[in-house]
Design a protein around this motif. Structure first.
Motif, PDB file in Angstrom:
ATOM      1  N   ALA A 130       0.841  -1.204   0.000  1.00 25.39           N
ATOM      2  CA  ALA A 130       0.000   0.000   0.000  1.00 25.39           C
ATOM      3  C   ALA A 130       0.870   1.245   0.000  1.00 25.39           C
ATOM      4  N   ALA A 131       0.376   2.288  -0.642  1.00 29.74           N
ATOM      5  CA  ALA A 131       1.086   3.560  -0.671  1.00 29.74           C
ATOM      6  C   ALA A 131       1.057   4.204   0.706  1.00 29.74           C
ATOM      7  N   PRO A 132       2.039   5.056   1.013  1.00 28.65           N
ATOM      8  CA  PRO A 132       2.004   5.775   2.292  1.00 28.65           C
ATOM      9  C   PRO A 132       0.714   6.599   2.420  1.00 28.65           C
ATOM     10  N   ALA A 133       0.198   6.681   3.618  1.00 28.72           N
ATOM     11  CA  ALA A 133      -1.029   7.442   3.894  1.00 28.72           C
ATOM     12  C   ALA A 133      -2.215   6.926   3.087  1.00 28.72           C
ATOM     13  N   ASP A 134      -2.220   5.631   2.831  1.00 25.97           N
ATOM     14  CA  ASP A 134      -3.265   5.002   2.024  1.00 25.97           C
ATOM     15  C   ASP A 134      -4.650   5.207   2.631  1.00 25.97           C
ATOM     16  N   HIS A 135      -4.727   5.384   3.940  1.00 25.92           N
ATOM     17  CA  HIS A 135      -6.016   5.470   4.628  1.00 25.92           C
ATOM     18  C   HIS A 135      -6.613   6.872   4.607  1.00 25.92           C
ATOM     19  N   LEU A 136      -5.868   7.860   4.106  1.00 24.97           N
ATOM     20  CA  LEU A 136      -6.337   9.241   4.095  1.00 24.97           C
ATOM     21  C   LEU A 136      -6.975   9.599   2.762  1.00 24.97           C
ATOM     22  N   LEU A 137      -7.845  10.610   2.779  1.00 19.44           N
ATOM     23  CA  LEU A 137      -8.330  11.206   1.542  1.00 19.44           C
ATOM     24  C   LEU A 137      -7.307  12.254   1.110  1.00 19.44           C
ATOM     25  N   LEU A 138      -6.683  12.036  -0.023  1.00 22.75           N
ATOM     26  CA  LEU A 138      -5.702  12.967  -0.573  1.00 22.75           C
ATOM     27  C   LEU A 138      -6.205  13.419  -1.933  1.00 22.75           C
ATOM     28  N   ALA A 139      -6.297  14.725  -2.138  1.00 27.16           N
ATOM     29  CA  ALA A 139      -6.887  15.213  -3.380  1.00 27.16           C
ATOM     30  C   ALA A 139      -6.294  16.562  -3.743  1.00 27.16           C
ATOM     31  N   THR A 140      -6.387  16.887  -5.029  1.00 30.25           N
ATOM     32  CA  THR A 140      -6.028  18.214  -5.528  1.00 30.25           C
ATOM     33  C   THR A 140      -7.307  18.987  -5.781  1.00 30.25           C
ATOM     34  N   LEU A 141      -7.315  20.250  -5.380  1.00 28.80           N
ATOM     35  CA  LEU A 141      -8.481  21.117  -5.538  1.00 28.80           C
ATOM     36  C   LEU A 141      -8.192  22.170  -6.593  1.00 28.80           C
ATOM     37  N   ASN A 142      -9.072  22.310  -7.531  1.00 35.43           N
ATOM     38  CA  ASN A 142      -8.972  23.379  -8.519  1.00 35.43           C
ATOM     39  C   ASN A 142      -9.109  24.725  -7.814  1.00 35.43           C
ATOM     40  N   ALA A 143      -8.164  25.626  -8.055  1.00 38.14           N
ATOM     41  CA  ALA A 143      -8.226  26.940  -7.406  1.00 38.14           C
ATOM     42  C   ALA A 143      -9.528  27.665  -7.718  1.00 38.14           C
ATOM     43  N   ASP A 144     -10.110  27.382  -8.884  1.00 30.58           N
ATOM     44  CA  ASP A 144     -11.381  28.025  -9.242  1.00 30.58           C
ATOM     45  C   ASP A 144     -12.534  27.556  -8.365  1.00 30.58           C
ATOM     46  N   ALA A 145     -12.351  26.427  -7.667  1.00 33.60           N
ATOM     47  CA  ALA A 145     -13.403  25.909  -6.794  1.00 33.60           C
ATOM     48  C   ALA A 145     -13.213  26.322  -5.342  1.00 33.60           C
ATOM     49  N   LEU A 146     -12.158  27.063  -5.043  1.00 33.01           N
ATOM     50  CA  LEU A 146     -11.884  27.420  -3.652  1.00 33.01           C
ATOM     51  C   LEU A 146     -13.009  28.248  -3.043  1.00 33.01           C
ATOM     52  N   GLU A 147     -13.617  29.113  -3.817  1.00 37.14           N
ATOM     53  CA  GLU A 147     -14.693  29.962  -3.283  1.00 37.14           C
ATOM     54  C   GLU A 147     -15.833  29.111  -2.744  1.00 37.14           C
ATOM     55  N   LYS A 148     -16.164  28.008  -3.439  1.00 40.78           N
ATOM     56  CA  LYS A 148     -17.203  27.106  -2.944  1.00 40.78           C
ATOM     57  C   LYS A 148     -16.819  26.494  -1.604  1.00 40.78           C
ATOM     58  N   VAL A 149     -15.550  26.123  -1.486  1.00 38.39           N
ATOM     59  CA  VAL A 149     -15.089  25.381  -0.320  1.00 38.39           C
ATOM     60  C   VAL A 149     -15.057  26.249   0.928  1.00 38.39           C
ATOM     61  N   ILE A 150     -14.688  27.524   0.775  1.00 36.35           N
ATOM     62  CA  ILE A 150     -14.542  28.388   1.957  1.00 36.35           C
ATOM     63  C   ILE A 150     -15.751  29.286   2.174  1.00 36.35           C
ATOM     64  N   ALA A 151     -16.823  29.059   1.435  1.00 31.47           N
ATOM     65  CA  ALA A 151     -18.021  29.901   1.563  1.00 31.47           C
ATOM     66  C   ALA A 151     -18.495  29.963   3.014  1.00 31.47           C
ATOM     67  N   GLY A 152     -18.803  31.175   3.470  1.00 32.19           N
ATOM     68  CA  GLY A 152     -19.296  31.380   4.824  1.00 32.19           C
ATOM     69  C   GLY A 152     -18.223  31.495   5.880  1.00 32.19           C
ATOM     70  N   SER A 153     -16.950  31.439   5.487  1.00 31.49           N
ATOM     71  CA  SER A 153     -15.848  31.495   6.464  1.00 31.49           C
ATOM     72  C   SER A 153     -15.430  32.911   6.805  1.00 31.49           C
ATOM     73  N   GLY A 154     -15.948  33.895   6.043  1.00 31.25           N
ATOM     74  CA  GLY A 154     -15.489  35.272   6.219  1.00 31.25           C
ATOM     75  C   GLY A 154     -14.270  35.600   5.377  1.00 31.25           C
ATOM     76  N   HIS A 155     -13.831  34.670   4.565  1.00 25.40           N
ATOM     77  CA  HIS A 155     -12.691  34.888   3.678  1.00 25.40           C
ATOM     78  C   HIS A 155     -13.138  34.716   2.232  1.00 25.40           C
ATOM     79  N   ASP A 156     -12.460  35.427   1.346  1.00 28.08           N
ATOM     80  CA  ASP A 156     -12.723  35.306  -0.082  1.00 28.08           C
ATOM     81  C   ASP A 156     -11.544  34.630  -0.760  1.00 28.08           C
ATOM     82  N   ALA A 157     -11.832  33.873  -1.822  1.00 26.05           N
ATOM     83  CA  ALA A 157     -10.787  33.107  -2.494  1.00 26.05           C
ATOM     84  C   ALA A 157      -9.771  34.002  -3.198  1.00 26.05           C
ATOM     85  N   ALA A 158     -10.240  35.047  -3.865  1.00 21.04           N
ATOM     86  CA  ALA A 158      -9.331  35.846  -4.689  1.00 21.04           C
ATOM     87  C   ALA A 158      -8.182  36.455  -3.884  1.00 21.04           C
ATOM     88  N   PRO A 159      -8.435  37.102  -2.741  1.00 22.44           N
ATOM     89  CA  PRO A 159      -7.308  37.640  -1.963  1.00 22.44           C
ATOM     90  C   PRO A 159      -6.365  36.565  -1.445  1.00 22.44           C
TER      91      PRO A 159
END
Length: 517
Positions: free
Chosen positions: A211-240
């Motif tokens: 098995a690869a190292p850290a096989d039990h974790l969710l490891l993923a790449t996030l498109n920077a264009d989707a960051l706004e969706k992910v941090i919505a409601g946090s008080g931060h904006d993706a662009a800055p």
């Protein structure tokens, strides 16, 4: 693309004369004045036309292409060098795929599109059901995350020199007890930008591989264009945040209100694939245990997510053209050996992690101690005039000396990799040989900063690399392609006919270390 290349593949498989090859793509063949270059491209058309279906590992298209290569090796006078007197070295693999249509991913009420917004690093132990709180960890350096137990950590995936590498971020996430890592694709990494969509989410490994190292974790790449969706409601904006990250400036750490929820539908099957191996016997009995391997990878991506309406990833320059160059050299020799034996190797599975070359090095069909060197063909890219060549491991072995002599005679300058952060040395089939203590090298067309050549090089990585657009219609500098082919012929002759066995230079980082008493 075209029906004629598909017809050509069928004609080759049935043994019909290659005189039909002019039907494959007459406009391209008519562009080429040099007969040797034309014959090379004709062979490339056979291996990367639509009938070969992108030559994905384990596919019928790959198997068709492998039979074509074996047929060409046989016709050129090579002898089988695979398993049990065949042309093929076969092995079984576990093939894991995420079914995009049956997978759901969301942060709060915002859906994320698999392959477009997010790209999981699939492994057999990856969680298929995730329901986790999220925290933004900035660059996720050591000792910066605090207690992230059970959370999914979003990190900026800095991919340049100066800040964290992915291994650093993964270590930090593990030490914080997190459930996984979402790496935001580095928008400032111009050398090899992340392109969306990805072809598919898939993992292929030899059956029984650890098995690869850290096989039990969710490891993923996030498109920077989707960051706004992910941090919505946090008080931060993706662009800055992305503007700060672009310049490597400090980033905040903050919790996100939305939970990450996902169901990954993972499909598994066992497949079989094969390296294609042929030997040109040597003529000097004193050198029969100093074989020179010349290699390229036959596999491509196959079918994947459509880009501009095309879902067939033909892999013409990466790397059908350079399996075709192996065929072409075999044709030119037509059974006439060099002093050393030359093992022609068309490897499978390079695109899934150097699988074929790793398998060959671990299960060699000739004694590993009898292999003197590997000259690998990948990453070549004949897009502009060839007056500068980047050479992997240039200063590490006497192969580099041979490269310099041959290149100098052709007015080609050579250089070390000017972008070592891309780790191209580790990303192609020469690397398993180096790891095994065998001198090896590979090549990339070089450019001078700010030149038209650099623009073409960058454009290829943005548009063609691992894309359907790496097909038979893409721009090619035919004169440069022919120059490289002649360089390769001359280099193989210099190494295979040389008086001295290739060896490591003193102090070379990849050279085998002498064991201390």
């Amino acid at each position: 693309m075209k029906l004629m290349p598909a017809l050509l593949g069928i004609l080759y498989l049935t043994g019909v004369s290659s005189s039909f090859s002019a039907l494959a793509n007459p406009s391209r063949l008519q562009e080429i004045s040099d007969p040797d270059t034309r014959a090379w491209w004709q062979a490339t058309e056979v291996l990367s036309n639509d009938a070969m279906e992108g030559r994905d590992i384990g596919s019928a298209g790959y198997d068709r292409a492998a039979k074509v290569v074996a047929r060409r090796f046989a016709a050129a006078g090579l002898t089988p060098a695979g398993d049990r007197g065949t042309w093929f070295q076969s092995f079984k693999l576990d093939d894991w795929t995420i079914d995009k249509e049956r997978t759901q991913i969301a942060v709060g009420k915002q859906s994320l599109r698999l392959l477009y917004d997010i790209f999981p690093r699939l492994s057999p132990g990856m969680p298929t059901e995730v329901d986790a709180a999220m925290v933004f960890g900035g660059y996720c350096g050591p000792d910066t995350l605090g207690d992230a137990r059970g959370k999914l950590v979003v990190c900026y995936g800095w991919n340049r020199a100066g800040l964290t590498r992915r291994a650093d971020r993964l270590r930090a996430v593990q030490e914080a007890g997190a459930a996984g890592l979402l790496d935001i694709a580095d928008v400032g990494y111009a050398e090899e930008p992340t392109r969306w969509p990805m072809a598919y989410a898939r993992s292929v490994t030899p059956v029984g591989a650890p098995a690869a190292p850290a096989d039990h974790l969710l490891l993923a790449t996030l498109n920077a264009d989707a960051l706004e969706k992910v941090i919505a409601g946090s008080g931060h904006d993706a662009a800055p945040l992305l503007a700060l990250a672009l310049d490597g400036k400090p980033l905040p750490r903050f919790d996100m209100p939305g939970k990450f929820r996902a169901h990954f539908n993972v499909q598994h099957r066992v497949i079989t694939s094969a390296n294609v191996l042929g030997m040109l016997p040597g003529t000097d009995a004193a050198l029969h245990e100093q074989a020179v391997v010349i290699s390229a990878h036959l596999d491509g991506y196959g079918r994947g997510e459509p880009v501009q309406g095309d879902d067939l990833y033909n892999g013409a320059l990466d790397d059908a053209a350079y399996v075709a160059l192996l065929e072409r050299l075999a044709d030119r020799r037509h059974g006439a050996g060099f002093r050393r034996p030359v093992l022609f190797a068309a490897f499978t599975g390079e695109e899934k992690g150097l699988l074929g070359s790793r398998w060959f090095v671990a299960h060699p069909t000739v004694p590993l101690t009898s292999i003197a060197a590997d000259i690998n063909l990948d990453q070549i890219r004949p897009l502009f005039p060839l007056d500068l060549l980047t050479v992997h491991a240039l200063d590490d072995s006497t192969l580099g000396d041979a490269v310099r002599i041959v290149a100098s005679g052709m007015d080609i300058a050579v250089q070390l990799d000017p972008e070592p952060e891309r780790q191209l040395l580790h990303r192609s089939d020469h690397w398993p040989f180096i790891q095994a203590g065998i001198p090896a090298t590979g090549f990339v067309f070089g450019y001078r900063p700010g030149s038209d050549s650099e623009q073409r090089y960058r454009h290829w990585y943005q548009v063609q690399y691992h894309r359907p657009q790496d097909d038979l219609t893409q721009p090619i500098d035919w004169a440069a392609a022919g120059t490289f082919n002649r360089f390769f012929y001359a280099l193989v002759e210099a190494v295979a006919d040389g008086n001295a066995r290739p060896g490591w230079k003193t102090g070379s980082p990849p050279a085998p270390r002498q064991k201390k008493d």
